[in-house]
Design a protein around this motif. Sequence first.
Motif, PDB file in Angstrom:
ATOM      1  N   ALA A  27       0.829  -1.209   0.000  1.00 45.72           N
ATOM      2  CA  ALA A  27       0.000   0.000   0.000  1.00 45.72           C
ATOM      3  C   ALA A  27       0.864   1.260   0.000  1.00 45.72           C
ATOM      4  CB  ALA A  27      -0.936  -0.002   1.206  1.00 45.72           C
ATOM      5  N   LEU A  28       2.097   1.140   0.501  1.00 47.97           N
ATOM      6  CA  LEU A  28       3.028   2.271   0.519  1.00 47.97           C
ATOM      7  C   LEU A  28       3.740   2.453  -0.821  1.00 47.97           C
ATOM      8  CD1 LEU A  28       4.646   1.618   4.005  1.00 47.97           C
ATOM      9  CD2 LEU A  28       3.119   3.518   3.424  1.00 47.97           C
ATOM     10  N   GLY A  29       3.442   1.593  -1.779  1.00 44.48           N
ATOM     11  CA  GLY A  29       4.088   1.682  -3.077  1.00 44.48           C
ATOM     12  C   GLY A  29       5.214   0.686  -3.264  1.00 44.48           C
ATOM     13  N   GLY A  30       5.345  -0.241  -2.335  1.00 42.21           N
ATOM     14  CA  GLY A  30       6.389  -1.247  -2.443  1.00 42.21           C
ATOM     15  C   GLY A  30       6.169  -2.153  -3.636  1.00 42.21           C
ATOM     16  N   GLN A  31       7.267  -2.506  -4.277  1.00 37.67           N
ATOM     17  CA  GLN A  31       7.232  -3.433  -5.409  1.00 37.67           C
ATOM     18  C   GLN A  31       8.527  -4.244  -5.406  1.00 37.67           C
ATOM     19  OE1 GLN A  31       9.624  -2.478  -7.677  1.00 37.67           O
ATOM     20  NE2 GLN A  31       9.723  -0.281  -7.558  1.00 37.67           N
ATOM     21  N   SER A  32       8.683  -5.102  -6.390  1.00 35.86           N
ATOM     22  CA  SER A  32       9.754  -6.100  -6.351  1.00 35.86           C
ATOM     23  C   SER A  32      11.163  -5.519  -6.262  1.00 35.86           C
ATOM     24  CB  SER A  32       9.649  -7.042  -7.551  1.00 35.86           C
ATOM     25  OG  SER A  32       9.777  -6.330  -8.756  1.00 35.86           O
ATOM     26  N   VAL A  33      11.437  -4.449  -6.956  1.00 36.29           N
ATOM     27  CA  VAL A  33      12.789  -3.869  -6.915  1.00 36.29           C
ATOM     28  C   VAL A  33      13.089  -3.323  -5.525  1.00 36.29           C
ATOM     29  CG1 VAL A  33      14.270  -2.053  -7.841  1.00 36.29           C
ATOM     30  CG2 VAL A  33      12.808  -3.356  -9.383  1.00 36.29           C
ATOM     31  N   ILE A  34      12.116  -2.644  -4.935  1.00 36.60           N
ATOM     32  CA  ILE A  34      12.300  -2.114  -3.578  1.00 36.60           C
ATOM     33  C   ILE A  34      12.410  -3.263  -2.584  1.00 36.60           C
ATOM     34  CG2 ILE A  34      11.267  -0.715  -1.749  1.00 36.60           C
ATOM     35  CD1 ILE A  34       9.962   0.973  -4.015  1.00 36.60           C
ATOM     36  N   MET A  35      11.609  -4.300  -2.779  1.00 35.00           N
ATOM     37  CA  MET A  35      11.672  -5.462  -1.892  1.00 35.00           C
ATOM     38  C   MET A  35      13.063  -6.077  -1.930  1.00 35.00           C
ATOM     39  SD  MET A  35       9.513  -9.042  -1.871  1.00 35.00           S
ATOM     40  CE  MET A  35       7.926  -8.274  -1.702  1.00 35.00           C
ATOM     41  N   ALA A  36      13.648  -6.195  -3.108  1.00 37.78           N
ATOM     42  CA  ALA A  36      14.986  -6.770  -3.231  1.00 37.78           C
ATOM     43  C   ALA A  36      16.012  -5.901  -2.503  1.00 37.78           C
ATOM     44  CB  ALA A  36      15.363  -6.933  -4.695  1.00 37.78           C
ATOM     45  N   ARG A  37      15.883  -4.581  -2.598  1.00 40.80           N
ATOM     46  CA  ARG A  37      16.797  -3.686  -1.880  1.00 40.80           C
ATOM     47  C   ARG A  37      16.634  -3.827  -0.373  1.00 40.80           C
ATOM     48  NH1 ARG A  37      15.400   0.973  -5.627  1.00 40.80           N
ATOM     49  NH2 ARG A  37      14.412   1.821  -3.763  1.00 40.80           N
ATOM     50  N   ILE A  38      15.396  -3.962   0.085  1.00 44.63           N
ATOM     51  CA  ILE A  38      15.134  -4.141   1.514  1.00 44.63           C
ATOM     52  C   ILE A  38      15.712  -5.472   1.987  1.00 44.63           C
ATOM     53  CG2 ILE A  38      13.289  -4.578   3.199  1.00 44.63           C
ATOM     54  CD1 ILE A  38      11.699  -2.327   1.798  1.00 44.63           C
ATOM     55  N   GLN A  39      15.540  -6.521   1.201  1.00 43.03           N
ATOM     56  CA  GLN A  39      16.109  -7.819   1.560  1.00 43.03           C
ATOM     57  C   GLN A  39      17.631  -7.718   1.680  1.00 43.03           C
ATOM     58  OE1 GLN A  39      13.855  -9.861  -1.674  1.00 43.03           O
ATOM     59  NE2 GLN A  39      13.792 -11.521  -0.173  1.00 43.03           N
ATOM     60  N   GLY A  40      18.255  -6.997   0.762  1.00 43.67           N
ATOM     61  CA  GLY A  40      19.703  -6.788   0.832  1.00 43.67           C
ATOM     62  C   GLY A  40      20.103  -6.021   2.075  1.00 43.67           C
ATOM     63  N   ALA A  41      19.321  -5.014   2.426  1.00 41.57           N
ATOM     64  CA  ALA A  41      19.607  -4.225   3.631  1.00 41.57           C
ATOM     65  C   ALA A  41      19.440  -5.075   4.886  1.00 41.57           C
ATOM     66  CB  ALA A  41      18.702  -2.996   3.683  1.00 41.57           C
ATOM     67  N   PHE A  42      18.410  -5.932   4.908  1.00 39.49           N
ATOM     68  CA  PHE A  42      18.234  -6.829   6.058  1.00 39.49           C
ATOM     69  C   PHE A  42      19.467  -7.700   6.234  1.00 39.49           C
ATOM     70  CE2 PHE A  42      13.281  -7.031   5.739  1.00 39.49           C
ATOM     71  CZ  PHE A  42      13.180  -5.814   6.379  1.00 39.49           C
ATOM     72  N   LEU A  43      19.972  -8.227   5.139  1.00 39.42           N
ATOM     73  CA  LEU A  43      21.146  -9.093   5.205  1.00 39.42           C
ATOM     74  C   LEU A  43      22.378  -8.312   5.645  1.00 39.42           C
ATOM     75  CD1 LEU A  43      22.219 -11.937   4.811  1.00 39.42           C
ATOM     76  CD2 LEU A  43      22.572 -11.399   2.400  1.00 39.42           C
ATOM     77  N   GLU A  44      22.603  -7.165   5.031  1.00 42.71           N
ATOM     78  CA  GLU A  44      23.801  -6.379   5.323  1.00 42.71           C
ATOM     79  C   GLU A  44      23.759  -5.727   6.705  1.00 42.71           C
ATOM     80  OE1 GLU A  44      25.776  -2.345   3.579  1.00 42.71           O
ATOM     81  OE2 GLU A  44      25.246  -3.898   2.114  1.00 42.71           O
ATOM     82  N   GLU A  45      22.619  -5.148   7.064  1.00 46.26           N
ATOM     83  CA  GLU A  45      22.541  -4.358   8.295  1.00 46.26           C
ATOM     84  C   GLU A  45      22.090  -5.157   9.514  1.00 46.26           C
ATOM     85  OE1 GLU A  45      20.403  -0.639   7.593  1.00 46.26           O
ATOM     86  OE2 GLU A  45      21.057  -0.716   5.497  1.00 46.26           O
ATOM     87  N   LEU A  46      21.242  -6.159   9.294  1.00 42.51           N
ATOM     88  CA  LEU A  46      20.712  -6.923  10.426  1.00 42.51           C
ATOM     89  C   LEU A  46      21.279  -8.338  10.492  1.00 42.51           C
ATOM     90  CD1 LEU A  46      16.939  -5.897  10.204  1.00 42.51           C
ATOM     91  CD2 LEU A  46      18.779  -4.796  11.488  1.00 42.51           C
ATOM     92  N   GLY A  47      21.965  -8.754   9.427  1.00 40.77           N
ATOM     93  CA  GLY A  47      22.571 -10.075   9.412  1.00 40.77           C
ATOM     94  C   GLY A  47      21.587 -11.214   9.254  1.00 40.77           C
ATOM     95  N   VAL A  48      20.406 -10.918   8.671  1.00 43.60           N
ATOM     96  CA  VAL A  48      19.404 -11.968   8.474  1.00 43.60           C
ATOM     97  C   VAL A  48      18.949 -11.990   7.019  1.00 43.60           C
ATOM     98  CG1 VAL A  48      18.534 -11.974  10.833  1.00 43.60           C
ATOM     99  CG2 VAL A  48      17.495 -10.462   9.169  1.00 43.60           C
ATOM    100  N   GLU A  49      18.744 -13.199   6.532  1.00 45.75           N
ATOM    101  CA  GLU A  49      18.220 -13.380   5.184  1.00 45.75           C
ATOM    102  C   GLU A  49      16.707 -13.574   5.300  1.00 45.75           C
ATOM    103  OE1 GLU A  49      18.922 -16.141   1.243  1.00 45.75           O
ATOM    104  OE2 GLU A  49      20.344 -16.205   2.902  1.00 45.75           O
TER     105      GLU A  49
END
Length: 76
Positions: A27-49
């Motif tokens: 609903a906030l406008g999220g889509q696949s490209v943004i989701m992939a960036r968020i997944q990368g940030a979760f891995l890099e910043e939080l250490g979780v896949e």
Amino acid sequence: MTVEAVRAIWCRELQRDDIAVDDDFFALGGQSVIMARIQGAFLEELGVEVPADQMFLNPTVASISAYIASLGPATS
């Protein structure tokens, strides 16, 4: 602590400052490209896949934070 980190990542990647913990990613406008960036940030910043299916099943900051917390402590 996880909620604040997840919210910060979402705000940055969705380029919004007004995201509440119960706002829906799509609903906030999220889509696949943004989701992939968020997944990368979760891995890099939080250490979780976080798999894409979990992003679909947990489309709010609160729910994805609970999922991440359920994984246990991240190891660096």
